[in-house]
Design a protein around this motif. Sequence first.
Motif, short mmCIF file in Angstrom:
data_model
loop_
_atom_site.label_atom_id
_atom_site.label_comp_id
_atom_site.label_asym_id
_atom_site.label_seq_id
_atom_site.Cartn_x
_atom_site.Cartn_y
_atom_site.Cartn_z
N GLU A 1 -6.53 -5.88 4.74
CA GLU A 1 -7.41 -6.33 3.59
C GLU A 1 -8.55 -5.26 3.15
O GLU A 1 -9.13 -4.76 4.00
CB GLU A 1 -8.23 -7.84 3.97
N LEU A 2 -8.59 -5.31 2.00
CA LEU A 2 -9.70 -4.62 1.32
C LEU A 2 -10.98 -5.38 1.22
O LEU A 2 -10.92 -6.57 0.48
CB LEU A 2 -9.35 -3.94 0.20
N ILE A 3 -11.90 -5.21 2.03
CA ILE A 3 -13.31 -6.02 2.02
C ILE A 3 -14.72 -5.12 2.07
O ILE A 3 -14.40 -3.84 2.21
CB ILE A 3 -13.21 -6.89 3.07
N THR A 4 -15.69 -5.67 1.85
CA THR A 4 -16.95 -4.89 1.87
C THR A 4 -17.90 -5.60 2.96
O THR A 4 -17.77 -7.03 2.90
CB THR A 4 -17.59 -5.00 0.58
N VAL A 5 -18.54 -4.72 3.74
CA VAL A 5 -19.61 -5.15 4.41
C VAL A 5 -21.05 -4.47 4.24
O VAL A 5 -20.85 -3.53 3.77
CB VAL A 5 -19.42 -4.89 6.04
N LYS A 6 -21.94 -5.30 4.74
CA LYS A 6 -23.42 -4.82 4.11
C LYS A 6 -24.30 -4.61 5.50
O LYS A 6 -24.14 -5.56 6.55
CB LYS A 6 -24.24 -5.99 3.43
N LEU A 7 -24.47 -3.52 5.76
CA LEU A 7 -25.32 -3.05 6.91
C LEU A 7 -26.85 -2.89 6.43
O LEU A 7 -27.14 -2.14 5.57
CB LEU A 7 -24.73 -1.88 7.34
N VAL A 8 -27.78 -3.51 7.34
CA VAL A 8 -29.08 -3.45 7.09
C VAL A 8 -29.52 -2.45 8.05
O VAL A 8 -29.16 -2.74 9.29
CB VAL A 8 -29.81 -4.78 7.18
N ILE B 1 0.94 -1.08 0.07
CA ILE B 1 -0.02 0.14 -0.17
C ILE B 1 0.91 1.52 0.08
O ILE B 1 0.54 2.29 -0.59
CB ILE B 1 -0.91 -0.19 1.28
N ARG B 2 1.81 1.17 0.66
CA ARG B 2 2.85 2.19 0.59
C ARG B 2 3.43 2.72 -0.59
O ARG B 2 3.70 3.70 -0.88
CB ARG B 2 4.09 2.16 1.61
N ASP B 3 3.63 1.56 -1.47
CA ASP B 3 4.27 1.90 -2.93
C ASP B 3 2.83 1.78 -3.97
O ASP B 3 3.23 1.71 -4.93
CB ASP B 3 5.08 0.74 -3.03
N GLY B 4 1.80 1.94 -3.32
CA GLY B 4 0.63 2.34 -4.47
C GLY B 4 0.29 0.87 -4.85
O GLY B 4 -0.43 1.05 -6.06
N HIS B 5 0.16 -0.10 -4.37
CA HIS B 5 -0.23 -1.36 -4.65
C HIS B 5 -1.18 -2.00 -3.48
O HIS B 5 -0.99 -1.76 -2.28
CB HIS B 5 0.59 -2.63 -5.14
N ILE B 6 -1.92 -2.97 -3.96
CA ILE B 6 -2.62 -3.75 -2.76
C ILE B 6 -3.13 -5.25 -3.25
O ILE B 6 -3.26 -5.54 -4.44
CB ILE B 6 -3.98 -3.05 -2.41
N LEU B 7 -2.92 -6.09 -2.22
CA LEU B 7 -3.40 -7.57 -2.63
C LEU B 7 -4.55 -7.89 -1.98
O LEU B 7 -4.50 -7.74 -0.75
CB LEU B 7 -2.00 -8.44 -1.98
N ILE B 8 -5.56 -8.34 -3.03
CA ILE B 8 -6.79 -8.52 -2.45
C ILE B 8 -7.07 -10.17 -2.76
O ILE B 8 -6.79 -10.91 -3.75
CB ILE B 8 -7.70 -7.75 -3.45
N ARG B 9 -7.71 -10.69 -1.61
CA ARG B 9 -8.12 -12.23 -1.70
C ARG B 9 -9.57 -12.09 -2.00
O ARG B 9 -10.64 -11.58 -1.63
CB ARG B 9 -7.99 -12.55 -0.08
N LEU C 1 -26.58 -0.57 3.41
CA LEU C 1 -25.42 0.31 2.88
C LEU C 1 -24.32 -0.59 2.96
O LEU C 1 -23.94 -1.34 3.84
CB LEU C 1 -25.04 1.55 4.08
N LEU C 2 -23.51 -0.47 1.87
CA LEU C 2 -22.51 -1.18 1.40
C LEU C 2 -21.21 -0.35 1.77
O LEU C 2 -20.98 0.50 1.35
CB LEU C 2 -22.52 -1.83 0.05
N ILE C 3 -20.42 -0.83 2.73
CA ILE C 3 -19.26 -0.01 2.95
C ILE C 3 -17.86 -0.85 2.60
O ILE C 3 -17.66 -2.09 2.99
CB ILE C 3 -19.06 0.15 4.47
N THR C 4 -16.90 -0.35 1.89
CA THR C 4 -15.73 -0.78 1.29
C THR C 4 -14.60 -0.22 2.09
O THR C 4 -14.57 0.94 1.85
CB THR C 4 -15.73 -0.80 -0.17
#
Length: 267
Positions: free
Chosen positions: A95-102, A53-61, A134-137
Amino acid sequence: TVSVKASSALEAVAGESGFALEMRAMPPGKFTYHDSVPRSVSDALDILNAFLIRDGHILIRFRDLMVLLPTSVPIPPHIIEQVPLAELTDRGQYELITVKLVLSHLSPELAASQVSGLLTPLGRATPVEISRTLLITDLRKHLERAAILLIQADREAGHTTREVVHLKNVQANKVVESIQQVLKTNSNSATAPAASASAHVVTPNIVAIEETNSVIISASPSEMARLQRLIRTIDVPPSQVYIKALIVEVELGSQDEFGVEVAVQDS
């Protein structure tokens, strides 16, 4: 301690974790790290992303893939995994992820606008009004804090109270103007994460009733107490100046004279 090309380090971690690796960008430089302690996939992603992330990249699962992406362009939402709230702590902090809040009481659009100040440049909040969700990433460490605050705010919104406050010294419309200015100032200062974290997503509503010189407040219990204290500081008697006057009445009769007499006498 071994120093290897960053791409080789990513291939090794993905292979040992049972994931296929897709690199949509090539990370520069070398990766130097040594740790004899066995690590989980989440730990490995945290270690790698702390550098990437410091170098402008990210690894996503994503499912059975690890995908390396540049952070300089928007990341496609469909490759970001949606994780149940109960499993949030199982993921790495970076980790970059998404959660859904009702949401039961809050408007998703309002919640999205208020929570956006808590998110990183990688994050976003997407309201879905039709399903009141609401979807939050974002990175998990920021996502978790935002989710907790929204859940608390939604709960408070379900306990909104209403109260009529009768004013003694100041006109109702003046009190409403003063309070709205304070609320606007607080809202503007809530753009920083620290300020946003302490701000409530529920927006209080205050209406002036000029006929009875009173205001009607609709707010959560905590906001209600704050607004009542604010009204008490506004609705105070105006400063007064004591002026004492002395009135003297003089009546002149027909035999009285009023004036100045000047005489000259020869010696």
